[in-house]
Design a protein around this motif. Structure first.
Motif, mmCIF file in Angstrom:
data_model
loop_
_atom_site.group_PDB
_atom_site.id
_atom_site.type_symbol
_atom_site.label_atom_id
_atom_site.label_comp_id
_atom_site.label_asym_id
_atom_site.label_seq_id
_atom_site.Cartn_x
_atom_site.Cartn_y
_atom_site.Cartn_z
ATOM 1 N N LEU A 232 120.211 17.397 -24.973
ATOM 2 C CA LEU A 232 120.586 16.724 -23.732
ATOM 3 C C LEU A 232 121.560 17.544 -22.884
ATOM 4 O O LEU A 232 122.139 17.021 -21.933
ATOM 5 N N ALA A 235 120.372 17.522 -19.322
ATOM 6 C CA ALA A 235 119.602 16.345 -18.931
ATOM 7 C C ALA A 235 120.322 15.461 -17.921
ATOM 8 O O ALA A 235 121.525 15.261 -18.011
ATOM 9 N N TRP A 237 119.731 11.910 -17.436
ATOM 10 C CA TRP A 237 119.007 10.782 -18.025
ATOM 11 C C TRP A 237 119.822 9.512 -17.930
ATOM 12 O O TRP A 237 121.035 9.526 -18.125
ATOM 13 N N MET A 251 114.671 9.882 -15.654
ATOM 14 C CA MET A 251 114.799 11.183 -16.310
ATOM 15 C C MET A 251 114.528 12.263 -15.278
ATOM 16 O O MET A 251 113.388 12.449 -14.835
#
Length: 300
Positions: A232, A235, A237, A251
Motif C-alpha cells: 500500500l 496507494a 485507497w 482505488m
C-alpha cells in the motif's frame, strides 16, 4: 526488572468510540457485556462506520500512519477518518479489552493468489483473536479493506455468511516452509479466504496464534509506510461497507460500488474534483487545506 506501561483508552474514550460506530447502547453510561452477540454487533458497526483508508500516506507531510493510541483516537474519533490494520485493529483490540473481552493480537501476511506459487508479504497485517470461557476463539477483523462483517470462529472450515458474501478459515502452511532444517513441525497458519462464486475461494491473509508485541507492530507499520515494496506504499485507497451490505471502494482513479452479486456501478474519475466529491458523498470525508497542499496523487 522494568515493566512497560500499558496504554489503554479511558472510559470516556471508549464511549467515544462506541458513539463513533453507532453502537446501540441500552444505557448510554453502561458498557455492553462481553458476549458473542455483542462481539458480532461491534464488528458489524466498526466495518460499516469506519473506512479502511491510506490517505495519511497521500495527503500528509509525514507520509505515515500514526498508530499511537492518541493518534488513532484523534484521527478516527475526533476527525472521523479511518486507517489501516495497524490502526483500525489496534482500536478494535483496545475497545474489546476495555469492554472485558479476553483478547490477543497477532500479525499475519497478505496473500497474493495471482502469483504461482503464491507470494506472501512480510508481517504487515495485524488482527485480533478473542477467547471465551468455553474455550472457543473468534477472529475480530476490521482492518482488511472490505472485510467480513462478523467475527469468524477460529476453527478449520468455519464459514461466515452475510448479505450473500462468504468468508472462511482454513489451515495452511507457508509454501516456503522448511521445518525439516531444524527438525521442528511446520508452523500451522490460519488462512482467511473469500468466496467468489461456486467453489472458488481466494486467499486474503494468513496468521498464526503466536503472540506479538507493540514493537512488532511498529516495525510492520514503518515498513508499510515507507518501503516501496510494501503493497500500500503508493496507494490512494478508501473502502467502507454499509449497513445493508453494499461496499464502496475508491482505488486510485476508480470507484466501485458492489454487492454480493458483483460490481453494480463503476465510476472513473477524470478530474480531481470529481474524486474529492466522491470522498465527501460516499465516505463523508472533506480534505483540509493542509491535506490538499500535501496531496501527492492529484488527478491532472
Amino acid at each position: 526488572m522494568t515493566v512497560e506501561n500499558i496504554e489503554s483508552f479511558s472510559r470516556e474514550q471508549v464511549f467515544g468510540i462506541l458513539n463513533r460506530i453507532n453502537f446501540p447502547l441500552v444505557d448510554p453510561n453502561v458498557l455492553p457485556e462481553p458476549t458473542l452477540e455483542n462481539l458480532r454487533e461491534l464488528q458489524y458497526r466498526c466495518v460499516t462506520s469506519i473506512p479502511f483508508e491510506t490517505l495519511s500516506l497521500r495527503t500528509t507531510k509525514a507520509r505515515s500512519v500514526d498508530i499511537s493510541l492518541e493518534g488513532i483516537y484523534d484521527r478516527i474519533v475526533n476527525n472521523r477518518r479511518g486507517g489501516w490494520c495497524f490502526s483500525l485493529n489496534r482500536l478494535g483490540f483496545e475497545l474489546l479489552r476495555a469492554i472485558g473481552y479476553t483478547v490477543q493480537f497477532t500479525l499475519g501476511r497478505i496473500c497474493d493468489p495471482t502469483s504461482d506459487p503464491m507470494n506472501y508479504t512480510g508481517l504487515t497485517h495485524r488482527t485480533t483473536i478473542v477467547r471465551f470461557e468455553d474455550g472457543s476463539k473468534y477472529v475480530f477483523e476490521m482492518g482488511f479493506g472490505c472485510t467480513f462483517y462478523y467475527p469468524i470462529e477460529l476453527k478449520d472450515g468455519a464459514t461466515i455468511e452475510y448479505f450473500g458474501f462468504k468468508n472462511r478459515l482454513v489451515k495452511a502452511v507457508h509454501n516456503k516452509s522448511e521445518p525439516h532444517l531444524l527438525g521442528n513441525p511446520a508452523q500451522e497458519l490460519w488462512m482467511v479466504e473469500a468466496n467468489q462464486g461456486e467453489d472458488k475461494w481466494v486467499p486474503g491473509f494468513v496468521f498464526s496464534e503466536q503472540q506479538f508485541f507493540d514493537i512488532d507492530c511498529e516495525l510492520g507499520n514503518y515498513y508499510s509506510c515507507f518501503s516501496p515494496k510494501a503493497p500500500l506504499h503508493s496507494a490512494f485507497w478508501i473502502m467502507q461497507g454499509t449497513l445493508d451490505g453494499t461496499y464502496y471502494q475508491l482505488m486510485g482513479k476508480e470507484m466501485k460500488i458492489r454487492t454480493s452479486s458483483g460490481t453494480q456501478e463503476r465510476i472513473t474519475f477524470e478530474r480531481e474534483q470529481d474524486r474529492l466529491d466522491a470522498l465527501e458523498k460516499y465516505f463523508g470525508i472533506v480534505l483540509t487545506k493542509d491535506e490538499l497542499k500535501y496531496h501527492d496523487q492529484k488527478i491532472e
